[in-house]
Scaffold this motif. Structure first.
Motif, mmCIF file in Angstrom:
data_model
loop_
_atom_site.group_PDB
_atom_site.id
_atom_site.type_symbol
_atom_site.label_atom_id
_atom_site.label_comp_id
_atom_site.label_asym_id
_atom_site.label_seq_id
_atom_site.Cartn_x
_atom_site.Cartn_y
_atom_site.Cartn_z
ATOM 1 N N ARG A 58 -0.029 1.294 -12.425
ATOM 2 C CA ARG A 58 1.065 2.020 -11.468
ATOM 3 C C ARG A 58 0.559 3.502 -11.115
ATOM 4 O O ARG A 58 0.566 3.692 -9.955
ATOM 5 C CB ARG A 58 2.175 2.051 -12.133
ATOM 6 C CG ARG A 58 3.304 2.590 -11.063
ATOM 7 C CD ARG A 58 4.968 2.585 -11.640
ATOM 8 N NE ARG A 58 5.055 1.347 -12.402
ATOM 9 C CZ ARG A 58 5.521 0.053 -11.699
ATOM 10 N NH1 ARG A 58 5.335 0.243 -10.499
ATOM 11 N NH2 ARG A 58 5.725 -1.082 -12.198
ATOM 12 N N ASP A 59 -0.110 4.098 -12.234
ATOM 13 C CA ASP A 59 -0.391 5.393 -11.998
ATOM 14 C C ASP A 59 -1.479 5.718 -10.742
ATOM 15 O O ASP A 59 -1.614 6.400 -9.909
ATOM 16 C CB ASP A 59 -0.697 6.374 -13.108
ATOM 17 C CG ASP A 59 0.635 6.548 -13.948
ATOM 18 O OD1 ASP A 59 1.599 6.600 -13.362
ATOM 19 O OD2 ASP A 59 0.448 7.022 -15.305
ATOM 20 N N ALA A 60 -2.532 4.630 -11.128
ATOM 21 C CA ALA A 60 -3.985 4.663 -10.276
ATOM 22 C C ALA A 60 -3.685 4.274 -9.011
ATOM 23 O O ALA A 60 -3.838 4.566 -7.747
ATOM 24 C CB ALA A 60 -4.931 3.799 -10.978
ATOM 25 N N ILE A 61 -2.548 3.243 -8.796
ATOM 26 C CA ILE A 61 -2.389 2.513 -7.520
ATOM 27 C C ILE A 61 -1.624 3.941 -6.607
ATOM 28 O O ILE A 61 -1.671 4.119 -5.571
ATOM 29 C CB ILE A 61 -1.297 1.404 -7.486
ATOM 30 C CG1 ILE A 61 -2.137 0.286 -8.070
ATOM 31 C CG2 ILE A 61 -0.697 1.038 -6.447
ATOM 32 C CD1 ILE A 61 -1.478 -0.888 -8.861
ATOM 33 N N GLU A 62 -0.673 4.242 -7.393
ATOM 34 C CA GLU A 62 0.231 5.522 -6.723
ATOM 35 C C GLU A 62 -0.756 6.567 -6.207
ATOM 36 O O GLU A 62 -0.541 7.233 -5.175
ATOM 37 C CB GLU A 62 1.181 6.306 -7.559
ATOM 38 C CG GLU A 62 2.266 7.106 -7.149
ATOM 39 C CD GLU A 62 3.352 7.522 -7.978
ATOM 40 O OE1 GLU A 62 3.633 8.825 -7.934
ATOM 41 O OE2 GLU A 62 4.021 6.490 -8.629
ATOM 42 N N ALA A 63 -1.608 6.994 -7.142
ATOM 43 C CA ALA A 63 -2.633 8.074 -6.703
ATOM 44 C C ALA A 63 -3.322 7.914 -5.708
ATOM 45 O O ALA A 63 -3.930 8.481 -4.632
ATOM 46 C CB ALA A 63 -3.511 8.553 -7.997
ATOM 47 N N TYR A 64 -3.837 6.493 -5.499
ATOM 48 C CA TYR A 64 -4.679 5.827 -4.424
ATOM 49 C C TYR A 64 -3.872 6.131 -2.932
ATOM 50 O O TYR A 64 -4.394 6.558 -1.982
ATOM 51 C CB TYR A 64 -5.320 4.416 -4.684
ATOM 52 C CG TYR A 64 -5.861 3.826 -3.501
ATOM 53 C CD1 TYR A 64 -7.186 4.096 -3.160
ATOM 54 C CD2 TYR A 64 -5.304 2.811 -2.729
ATOM 55 C CE1 TYR A 64 -7.826 3.509 -2.082
ATOM 56 C CE2 TYR A 64 -5.954 2.330 -1.628
ATOM 57 C CZ TYR A 64 -7.173 2.581 -1.364
ATOM 58 O OH TYR A 64 -7.795 2.038 -0.366
ATOM 59 N N ASN A 65 -2.684 5.410 -3.163
ATOM 60 C CA ASN A 65 -1.882 5.162 -1.796
ATOM 61 C C ASN A 65 -1.537 6.929 -1.391
ATOM 62 O O ASN A 65 -1.516 6.936 -0.240
ATOM 63 C CB ASN A 65 -0.489 4.799 -2.206
ATOM 64 C CG ASN A 65 -0.602 3.054 -2.424
ATOM 65 O OD1 ASN A 65 -1.657 2.647 -1.922
ATOM 66 N ND2 ASN A 65 0.240 2.496 -3.075
ATOM 67 N N GLY A 70 -2.784 10.860 2.745
ATOM 68 C CA GLY A 70 -3.317 12.139 3.118
ATOM 69 C C GLY A 70 -4.522 12.347 3.814
ATOM 70 O O GLY A 70 -4.705 12.957 4.684
ATOM 71 N N GLN A 71 -5.540 11.295 3.451
ATOM 72 C CA GLN A 71 -6.842 11.459 3.980
ATOM 73 C C GLN A 71 -7.365 10.139 4.793
ATOM 74 O O GLN A 71 -8.245 10.437 5.506
ATOM 75 C CB GLN A 71 -7.874 11.493 2.941
ATOM 76 C CG GLN A 71 -7.680 12.971 1.769
ATOM 77 C CD GLN A 71 -8.695 12.814 0.771
ATOM 78 O OE1 GLN A 71 -9.443 11.929 0.603
ATOM 79 N NE2 GLN A 71 -8.318 13.798 -0.178
ATOM 80 N N GLY A 72 -6.536 9.245 4.707
ATOM 81 C CA GLY A 72 -6.865 7.976 5.370
ATOM 82 C C GLY A 72 -8.082 7.243 4.799
ATOM 83 O O GLY A 72 -8.066 7.648 3.549
ATOM 84 N N VAL A 73 -8.639 6.129 5.427
ATOM 85 C CA VAL A 73 -9.589 5.584 4.640
ATOM 86 C C VAL A 73 -10.777 5.750 5.727
ATOM 87 O O VAL A 73 -10.825 6.044 6.844
ATOM 88 C CB VAL A 73 -9.280 3.833 4.783
ATOM 89 C CG1 VAL A 73 -8.078 3.857 3.485
ATOM 90 C CG2 VAL A 73 -8.716 3.235 5.936
#
Length: 81
Positions: A58-65, A70-73
């Motif tokens: 959950r933490d990694a997914i939230e950080a990625y999202n 903020g930066q786009g892909v």
């Protein structure tokens, strides 16, 4: 997708308590009760493993999202759709 369990593992006898009416209907309809139980258990195990994975990540997914928000892909400037 890799299987969640070893399909060729030996079978083990178990005792189950099932609704008697449902059991009678299953037998009347010619269902292989062992196969039905095994399929249902495999589905339940798979669902629970997916829930566990989401919780553990959950933490990694939230950080990625948040980063994507903020930066786009990478492909943002390349997409034509």
């Amino acid at each position: 997708m890799r299987p969640i369990y070893q399909a060729d593992a030996p079978k083990r006898p178990v005792n189950l308590s099932l609704n008697s009416d449902l059991l009678a209907m299953g037998k009347e309809l010619g269902l292989n009760l062992s196969s039905v139980a095994e399929e249902a258990l495999a589905y339940a195990v798979s669902a629970r493993l997916a829930e566990r994975w989401l919780e553990e990540n959950r933490d990694a997914i939230e950080a990625y999202n948040q980063r994507v928000e903020g930066q786009g892909v990478f492909s943002d400037g390349l997409r034509t759709f």
